[in-house]
Design an enzyme around this catalytic site. Structure first.
Site, PDB file in Angstrom:
ATOM      1  N   CYS A  29       0.814  -1.150  -0.147  1.00  0.00           N
ATOM      2  CA  CYS A  29      -0.156  -0.094   0.041  1.00  0.00           C
ATOM      3  C   CYS A  29       0.955   1.166  -0.259  1.00  0.00           C
ATOM      4  O   CYS A  29       2.300   1.011  -0.131  1.00  0.00           O
ATOM      5  CB  CYS A  29      -0.831  -0.045   1.174  1.00  0.00           C
ATOM      6  SG  CYS A  29       0.104   0.026   2.729  1.00  0.00           S
ATOM      7  N   CYS A  32       3.506   1.446   2.707  1.00  0.00           N
ATOM      8  CA  CYS A  32       4.752   0.658   2.431  1.00  0.00           C
ATOM      9  C   CYS A  32       5.678   1.416   1.678  1.00  0.00           C
ATOM     10  O   CYS A  32       6.729   1.545   1.747  1.00  0.00           O
ATOM     11  CB  CYS A  32       4.419  -0.802   1.616  1.00  0.00           C
ATOM     12  SG  CYS A  32       3.410  -1.668   2.756  1.00  0.00           S
ATOM     13  N   ASP A 437       4.104  20.732 -35.364  1.00  0.00           N
ATOM     14  CA  ASP A 437       5.151  21.073 -36.456  1.00  0.00           C
ATOM     15  C   ASP A 437       4.772  20.399 -37.674  1.00  0.00           C
ATOM     16  O   ASP A 437       4.102  19.395 -37.545  1.00  0.00           O
ATOM     17  CB  ASP A 437       6.607  20.496 -35.909  1.00  0.00           C
ATOM     18  CG  ASP A 437       7.666  20.763 -36.773  1.00  0.00           C
ATOM     19  OD1 ASP A 437       7.771  21.894 -37.190  1.00  0.00           O
ATOM     20  OD2 ASP A 437       8.491  19.911 -37.120  1.00  0.00           O
ATOM     21  N   ASP A 621       8.637  16.951 -33.482  1.00  0.00           N
ATOM     22  CA  ASP A 621       9.575  15.870 -33.864  1.00  0.00           C
ATOM     23  C   ASP A 621      10.684  15.576 -32.948  1.00  0.00           C
ATOM     24  O   ASP A 621      11.489  14.835 -32.859  1.00  0.00           O
ATOM     25  CB  ASP A 621      10.130  15.692 -35.165  1.00  0.00           C
ATOM     26  CG  ASP A 621      11.038  16.956 -35.553  1.00  0.00           C
ATOM     27  OD1 ASP A 621      11.428  17.635 -34.530  1.00  0.00           O
ATOM     28  OD2 ASP A 621      11.439  17.107 -36.642  1.00  0.00           O
ATOM     29  N   ASP A 625      12.379  21.335 -32.434  1.00  0.00           N
ATOM     30  CA  ASP A 625      11.222  21.837 -31.689  1.00  0.00           C
ATOM     31  C   ASP A 625      11.421  21.707 -30.072  1.00  0.00           C
ATOM     32  O   ASP A 625      10.341  21.698 -29.593  1.00  0.00           O
ATOM     33  CB  ASP A 625      10.054  20.895 -31.827  1.00  0.00           C
ATOM     34  CG  ASP A 625       9.718  20.973 -33.363  1.00  0.00           C
ATOM     35  OD1 ASP A 625       9.581  22.435 -33.955  1.00  0.00           O
ATOM     36  OD2 ASP A 625       9.485  20.130 -34.082  1.00  0.00           O
TER      37      ASP A 625
END
Length: 732
Positions: A29, A32, A437, A621, A625
Site C-alpha cells: 500500500c 509501504c 510542427d 519531432d 522543436d
C-alpha cells in the site's frame, strides 16, 4: 550467511552515481511506499528511491564511493522488506506463487465461513430467549475450533504485513485490519468462555474472506501490468553470437558485448543488440518499433534494434548498444516509469492514504470511549470500535488513483505510447489547442517519391543503383525509397549537377533538371508538387522527373479530425517555407498556419497562447522543436529510436502513424475522469460508512462486505481507463 555480490546488477552513470532495480516482497500500500522511500532517503549516500507499487519494484540511486549495492539490500531488510535484484523470471515465479497462496487462503476462508454460518443459524434458528446455554456454548466452541486456525492461516498475509510495519515503527493499512480481527476473536473467545450470548467468529472469518477476495483481484490487476513488462523482458536475448576479426564466432553473454563488436544474427533469432547491418539481407518483424507486423526488408547500412525478429536471412551487425542503452531497454524503463511515477492526483491519494492509519485508530479509540462513557457495556463498545476499524476503506483510497494510472499506462503502451512525466496524463486531458510542427511530425521525416506513377517498374533498379553511388542526401533518400539497390561502381559525379554512367546511347544520368535536359517534364511535375525537390533521370532518349518530398504520416487526416471532434483547435507552426507548408495545411484543412519560424519564434507564440489562457498540446519531432516541446503545457513527440532517450516531450510514441496522438488524448481524458470518480467515491464512501459504524448501526460482517465492495468498485472502474479504441484493439 554467504556474502552476495550484486555488482553485476548495478548500472553505472556519470558523476559516480550507481543505480539498481530491486524486486521487493511485502509492498502492499501507500504506507509501504512511504516507509521505503523515506527510510532509504534518510540514509547517507542514497540519492533517491522510487517505489513502483504496480510492479513491486524499487529503483535506488546512490553514490558509488559511499555505498556498495549489498548495503542497499541490507537497509531495505532493516526496514522490514526482503529485496533481491530484479530478475523477470524470479519475479514471475514469486507472483504466481503469491497468487496460488492467496487462492488457497481464500478457499479455506470461504469453506470455513459457510460452516460457521451454518452453526450460527443452528444456534439462532429458534427463539433466542429459549436457547439452551449449554447448546449455545457447544456451538460457539465448535465455531471457535473452526475460526481460530482459519484466521491464523487465512489472515497470515495481513498479520505478517502489519508486524513488519510495527517492527520498524511504522503503521500501514494492514495494522487496523489486524487489530480488528484479533480484537474480535479475543472478544468472541472471552464471551464463549464466560457463557455469553454473542460471539463474532462468523463475522471475523467472513471479513477475511472478503479481504482476500479484494487482495486477489488486486493481484490480478497488477499482473496485467507485470505481464507487459514481462513481455518486454522476454524479448531481451541473454546471449549473442560475436564474430572476431578472423571470422570465428563465439556465443557470448549479452553483458559482455560492447559497442564496436560484430554479431551474427541467424534466421529465426531475435536481434540481441542495437546496431547497423554490415552484410546480409533479410526480413525483420519490427512490430516492437513500428507497431506493424508485416515483415520489413533490411540490408547493408540499415539500423536494427534489440527485440526485433530476424525472419529469413543471416545478418552481420555492427553493435551500437547491447543490454543497457538499447531501444528495448529504454522502452522497458519508460514503461516502468509510467506506471510508477507520481501524478498530482496520485500524490494527493498517497497523502490521504498515509493519514488514514493515525486517523482511523484515533477515531476507533474515541468511539470506544464515547460509547463506554455513554453507559454501554465495554464489550459492546469495543465491538463498535472494531467495526469502525474495519469499515473504513484505505484500499479504495489507496487504489483510487494508482489503479487508473496503471491501466491507462498499459493501454497507452499497447498503442506504442509512453509517458515520460508522471502528471502528463492530467495535463494532456486539459489541452484545448493542438499545435503541430510540419516536418517530421505531420509528415514523415524521410523524403519519399511523391509521384511514383512517373517511375516505371523496369527503371527502379537502374535509378536506385545510380542514386546509391552518391552521398547527396536527396540521392540517398531516393535510393532508400527504391529499396536500397547495390551501388554502381562505374559512376562519375559532377559536383552540383548529378551522376552519370555509361557512354553514348547507353549513357544514364541522374541529377538536376538542366543536367538531364528534362525541362519540359519538370514543368508539369513542379505544377503538381510546388514544394517538392525534383530529381531528373535520363537514359538515351528517355527522361522522367521525380518529385521528392515529405509525405503525410499515416492517419494524419483521421487524427486531425479526431482532435477537432474532441474540441481542440488545430494550428501548424513550422520552420519550413510557406510554399511547402501550405499544401499540407490545405490537405488537412488547417487554417491557423505560421511558416518560416525559428525555434525561438515558436516558443514565443506558445507563451502568447498560454498568456491568453490556452492549454497548448505541442506535437513536434523532438529535434529543432525541443524549446517548444519543453515550453508547452503538454507535449508529444513522434520519436525515432535514436532520439527516444533524448526527447524533450512529456509523451513519446513509436512508429510512423500519427494516430497515437488522438489515442493518447482519448485515454488521458478518460483516465482523468475516472481518477476523479474514484477519488470522490472513496471520500463519499468513508463519509457515509464511518458515521454509520460509529452510530453502532453496522456489524463487523457488514463492515467487511462494505469495505471489500468499495475496493472492488474502484478497481473495476479503473479498468475502463483502457479507452474505447485501445480496448477494441486489445480485444481484436
Amino acid at each position: 550467511m554467504a556474502a552476495q555480490d550484486l555488482s553485476v546488477f548495478v548500472r553505472h552513470r556519470d558523476g559516480g552515481v550507481a543505480s539498481m532495480e530491486l524486486a521487493v516482497d511485502g509492498i502492499r500500500c501507500a504506507g509501504c511506499m512511504q516507509a521505503i522511500e523515506s527510510g532509504l532517503g534518510r540514509e547517507p549516500g542514497i540519492l533517491g528511491a522510487r517505489v513502483n507499487l504496480a510492479l513491486k519494484r524499487v529503483s535506488v540511486e546512490w553514490r558509488e564511493a559511499l555505498l556498495r549495492p549489498e548495503a542497499v539490500v541490507d537497509k531495505l531488510a532493516a526496514l522490514g522488506f526482503k529485496a533481491y535484484p530484479f530478475v523477470p523470471e524470479r519475479q514471475e515465479d514469486g507472483a504466481a506463487a503469491e497468487e496460488r497462496s492467496l487462492l488457497r487462503r481464500l478457499g479455506v476462508a470461504g469453506f470455513a465461513s459457510m460452516n460457521i454460518m451454518l452453526l450460527s443459524v443452528a444456534v439462532w434458528s429458534g427463539n433466542s430467549a429459549d436457547i439452551d446455554p449449554t447448546t449455545r456454548d457447544f456451538f460457539h466452541w465448535l465455531s471457535a475450533l473452526i475460526a481460530l486456525p482459519t484466521a491464523a492461516y487465512a489472515g497470515r498475509p495481513f498479520f505478517e504485513s502489519a508486524l513488519r510495519a510495527l517492527k520498524v515503527g511504522a503503521v500501514n493499512m494492514d495494522v487496523p485490519i489486524t487489530i480488528g480481527v484479533v480484537l474480535a476473536l479475543a472478544m468472541s473467545v472471552a464471551e464463549t468462555w464466560n457463557h455469553g450470548r454473542h460471539a463474532y467468529f462468523d463475522g471475523v472469518v467472513m471479513l477475511l474472506f472478503f479481504l482476500l477476495i479484494g487482495r486477489y483481484l488486486d493481484q490480478l490487476m497488477r499482473r496485467r501490468t507485470r505481464d507487459l513488462a514481462g513481455n518486454l523482458a522476454a524479448l531481451k536475448a541473454e546471449t549473442a553470437t560475436r564474430l572476431d576479426a578472423d571470422g570465428n564466432w563465439t556465443v557470448t553473454p549479452i553483458a559482455a558485448i560492447a559497442p564496436g563488436d560484430r554479431v551474427l544474427v541467424r534466421p529465426g533469432e531475435r536481434v540481441s543488440v542495437d546496431g547497423i547491418v554490415e552484410t546480409g539481407r533479410s526480413e525483420l518483424d519490427q512490430s516492437l518499433v513500428t507497431g506493424e507486423t508485416a515483415p520489413v526488408a533490411i540490408g547493408h547500412g540499415e539500423r536494427v534494434h534489440a527485440g526485433t525478429l530476424n525472419l529469413t536471412g543471416a545478418l552481420t551487425v555492427h553493435v551500437e548498444a547491447a543490454g543497457q542503452g538499447t531501444l528495448l531497454d529504454e522502452i522497458d524503463r519508460l514503461m516502468s516509469q509510467a506506471v510508477g511515477s507520481r501524478s498530482r492526483y496520485v500524490r494527493l491519494s498517497d497523502r490521504a492514504a498515509r493519514l488514514y492509519a493515525p486517523v482511523v485508530h484515533t477515531l476507533a479509540a474515541a468511539t470506544f470511549l464515547g460509547w463506554f462513557a455513554w453507559g454501554l457495556a465495554w464489550p459492546e463498545a469495543l465491538m463498535i470500535a472494531v467495526t469502525v476499524l474495519i469499515i473504513t476503506c484505505p484500499c479504495a483510497l489507496g487504489l483510487a488513483i494508482p489503479a487508473v494510472q496503471v491501466v491507462a499506462a498499459s493501454a497507452l503502451f499497447k498503442r506504442k505510447i509512453m509517458l515520460k512525466e508522471g502528471d502528463a496524463l492530467e495535463r494532456l486531458a486539459e489541452a484545448d489547442i493542438a499545435v503541430f510542427d510540419k516536418t517530421g511530425t505531420l509528415t514523415l521525416p524521410e523524403p519519399d517519391i511523391l509521384n511514383p506513377e512517373a517511375l516505371p517498374p523496369e527503371r527502379r533498379a537502374a535509378i536506385g543503383a545510380l542514386a546509391a553511388a552518391s552521398n547527396h542526401p536527396l540521392a540517398q533518400a531516393l535510393a532508400r525509397a527504391l529499396g536500397g539497390a547495390p551501388a554502381r561502381t562505374d559512376v562519375q559525379e559532377e559536383r552540383g549537377q548529378g551522376l552519370s554512367a555509361g557512354a553514348g546511347d547507353d549513357e544514364q544520368r541522374l541529377g538536376s533538371i538542366v543536367f538531364c535536359g528534362a525541362e519540359a517534364e519538370a514543368a508539369s511535375v513542379k505544377a503538381l508538387h510546388p514544394g517538392a525537390s525534383l530529381i531528373a533521370y535520363r537514359h538515351g532518349g528517355y527522361r522522367t522527373v521525380l518529385a521528392l518530398g515529405q509525405s503525410l504520416r499515416p492517419e494524419a487526416r483521421e487524427t486531425i479530425a479526431a482532435l477537432r471532434a474532441a474540441g481542440l483547435e488545430i494550428a501548424i507552426l513550422s520552420g519550413d517555407r510557406s510554399e511547402a507548408v501550405a499544401p499540407i495545411a490545405a490537405e488537412l484543412g488547417v487554417t491557423h498556419v505560421r511558416a518560416g519560424l525559428l525555434p525561438g519564434d515558436k516558443l514565443n507564440l506558445l507563451d502568447s497562447m498560454a498568456a491568453n489562457g490556452r492549454k497548448v498540446l505541442m506535437v513536434g519531432d523532438g529535434l529543432n522543436d525541443a524549446p517548444a516541446l519543453a515550453g508547452a503545457h503538454v507535449s508529444i513527440s513522434p520519436v525515432s529510436a535514436t532520439h527516444l532517450a533524448q526527447a524533450a516531450a512529456d509523451v513519446v510514441f513509436l512508429g510512423d502513424s500519427l494516430a497515437p496522438v488522438a489515442a493518447a488524448l482519448e485515454i488521458a481524458r478518460k483516465a482523468r475522469g475516472l481518477m476523479l470518480q474514484n477519488l470522490w467515491f472513496a471520500v463519499l464512501y468513508n463519509a457515509v460508512a464511518v458515521p454509520i459504524a460509529i452510530a453502532g448501526l453496522a456489524t463487523p460482517l457488514v463492515a467487511a462486505i462494505a469495505m471489500s465492495g468499495s475496493s472492488l468498485v474502484v478497481t473495476l472502474n479503473a479498468l475502463r481507463a483502457r479507452g474505447r479504441r485501445a480496448q477494441s484493439e486489445a480485444e481484436a
